[in-house]
Design an enzyme around this catalytic site. Structure first.
Site, PDB file in Angstrom:
ATOM      1  N   THR A 143      17.661  36.359   2.300  1.00  0.00           N
ATOM      2  CA  THR A 143      16.458  36.339   0.763  1.00  0.00           C
ATOM      3  C   THR A 143      15.038  36.635   1.872  1.00  0.00           C
ATOM      4  OG1 THR A 143      17.313  34.463  -0.393  1.00  0.00           O
ATOM      5  CG2 THR A 143      15.109  34.030  -0.147  1.00  0.00           C
TER       6      THR A 143
ATOM      7  N   THR B  38      14.464  30.012   3.620  1.00  0.00           N
ATOM      8  CA  THR B  38      15.534  31.547   3.027  1.00  0.00           C
ATOM      9  C   THR B  38      16.515  30.290   3.899  1.00  0.00           C
ATOM     10  OG1 THR B  38      16.496  33.384   3.794  1.00  0.00           O
ATOM     11  CG2 THR B  38      14.756  32.665   5.545  1.00  0.00           C
ATOM     12  N   GLY B  39      17.551  31.058   3.896  1.00  0.00           N
ATOM     13  CA  GLY B  39      18.672  30.256   3.616  1.00  0.00           C
ATOM     14  C   GLY B  39      19.891  29.104   2.741  1.00  0.00           C
ATOM     15  N   HIS B  40      20.752  28.382   3.445  1.00  0.00           N
ATOM     16  CA  HIS B  40      21.301  27.626   2.413  1.00  0.00           C
ATOM     17  C   HIS B  40      20.671  26.620   1.132  1.00  0.00           C
ATOM     18  CE1 HIS B  40      23.886  24.738   0.816  1.00  0.00           C
ATOM     19  NE2 HIS B  40      25.553  25.709   1.109  1.00  0.00           N
ATOM     20  N   GLY B  41      20.993  27.675  -0.134  1.00  0.00           N
ATOM     21  CA  GLY B  41      19.787  27.074  -1.548  1.00  0.00           C
ATOM     22  C   GLY B  41      20.080  25.685  -2.164  1.00  0.00           C
TER      23      GLY B  41
ATOM     24  N   ARG C 242      24.574  30.981 -11.149  1.00  0.00           N
ATOM     25  CA  ARG C 242      24.268  30.261  -9.913  1.00  0.00           C
ATOM     26  C   ARG C 242      22.988  30.158 -10.082  1.00  0.00           C
ATOM     27  NH1 ARG C 242      21.462  30.561  -4.288  1.00  0.00           N
ATOM     28  NH2 ARG C 242      22.406  29.158  -3.571  1.00  0.00           N
TER      29      ARG C 242
END
Length: 341
Positions: free
Chosen positions: A197, A248-251, A225
């Site tokens: 992201t 940013t990262g694991h949404g 999603r």
């Protein structure tokens, strides 16, 4: 707002000297705020042969955003145009570089927020446009709503004159390869967070802040999603009383933890420094959900926060004629740029 902005392939970076400084320093008088644009290109894994391209991309974005703020005086313009640079760069998971859904399509999320008015705009399931961040701003400024999805968002894009690309225009060889590997390995660890992201935060000399985040999401995600990036308080938030954050990262973890709002709550209500806040909240989220991420932030005093619990995160910021960049933990490359660049 420039929906169809064609950005130059390169912004020249004339090097005068290099030096190392500490993140978040105050470089003017005690009570002064130094205008700053800080960007990230995503947290996760970056192939070694892509590192220099990624660094160049985030530096280009920081420069473009900073130039926009000087030209228009708007932090909102700064974060939008910084993110637009990254959306047009194939090395990042946003716009042209977006990863693919399980069905092999591109569905993009974005949000933007103006901290001076607590105004925001969000889109999800955006398709066939280069700059979903500009569509998010359009939602904020051209409608009575703050979040549009799918067909409704695309109808607004058409009405507002966005260039609608052919269906396959955003599908790249790299994204197809990632999807193929994902389907074989059925993993959600390495390949679905490449290349990451993108986002930007900015502050002007008066303390006005803004934030923006844009993404193609996860490789192999189910159609429909929605991640954290278009959700205010999770992937994006800006408030002049506290600061601005882009995540940013694991949404799924970031949205459940309401990460951006928690960071700013520590600054506003517990007098944390912004660096302390991003570190504590991201460490807590990572420990709780066993998932990683990254944050960039600017607080209301102009101090910076940069932190990630992933392997790497690309970031860059410009303050005055100093252009900073890093990918690894503790890295801070500094280039002095010419005023005319």
């Amino acid at each position: 707002m420039l929906h169809g902005l064609r950005l130059p392939q390169r912004l020249l970076l004339p090097i005068v000297k290099c030096q190392t400084i500490t993140w978040g320093r105050r470089s003017l008088a005690k009570d002064a705020i130094l205008p700053t644009v800080l960007v990230h290109g995503g947290a996760g894994h970056i192939d070694a042969d892509k590192v220099e391209c990624v660094k160049f991309g985030v530096k280009q974005a920081a420069q473009r955003g900073y130039k926009a703020m000087l030209e228009t005086g708007s932090t909102l313009d700064a974060v939008e145009q910084a993110v637009m640079v990254l959306e047009a760069d194939i090395h990042f998971n946003a716009g042209f570089g977006s990863v693919l859904t399980q069905d092999g399509n591109v569905e993009m999320d974005a949000s933007i927020m103006d901290g001076s008015r607590l105004e925001g705009g969000c889109v999800t399931m955006a398709r066939n446009i280069m700059h979903p961040i500009s569509l998010a701003r359009c939602v904020m400024e051209k409608t009575n709503y703050r979040f549009l999805a799918g067909d409704g968002a695309m109808r607004l894009a058409k009405e507002e004159g966005f260039e609608i690309l052919p269906k396959s225009a955003l599908i790249t060889e790299a994204s197809q390869k990632l999807l193929k590997v994902f389907k074989i390995s059925n993993t959600d660890t390495l390949y679905n967070v490449v290349p990451g992201t993108v986002g930007a935060v900015a502050i002007d000399a008066c303390g006005n802040v803004a934030a923006a985040t844009s993404t193609g999401g996860l490789t192999g995600k189910l159609s429909g999603r929605v991640g954290d990036s278009p959700i205010l308080g999770a992937g994006t938030y800006a408030d002049n009383e506290a600061g601005a954050v882009s995540a940013t990262g694991h949404g799924e973890s970031i949205m459940r933890y309401n990460l951006s709002s928690r960071v700013l709550a520590l600054v506003r209500h517990k007098d944390y420094s912004i660096q302390e806040a991003v570190e504590e909240m991201l460490q807590n989220m990572t420990a709780h959900f066993k998932q990683t991420g990254g944050l960039i932030a600017i607080d209301h005093r102009g101090q910076l926060g940069i932190y990630f619990t992933t392997e790497l995160m690309s970031w860059a910021y410009q303050q005055g004629n100093e252009l900073h960049c890093g990918v690894e933990v503790g890295e801070d490359e500094v280039v002095i740029v010419d005023d005319d660049t």
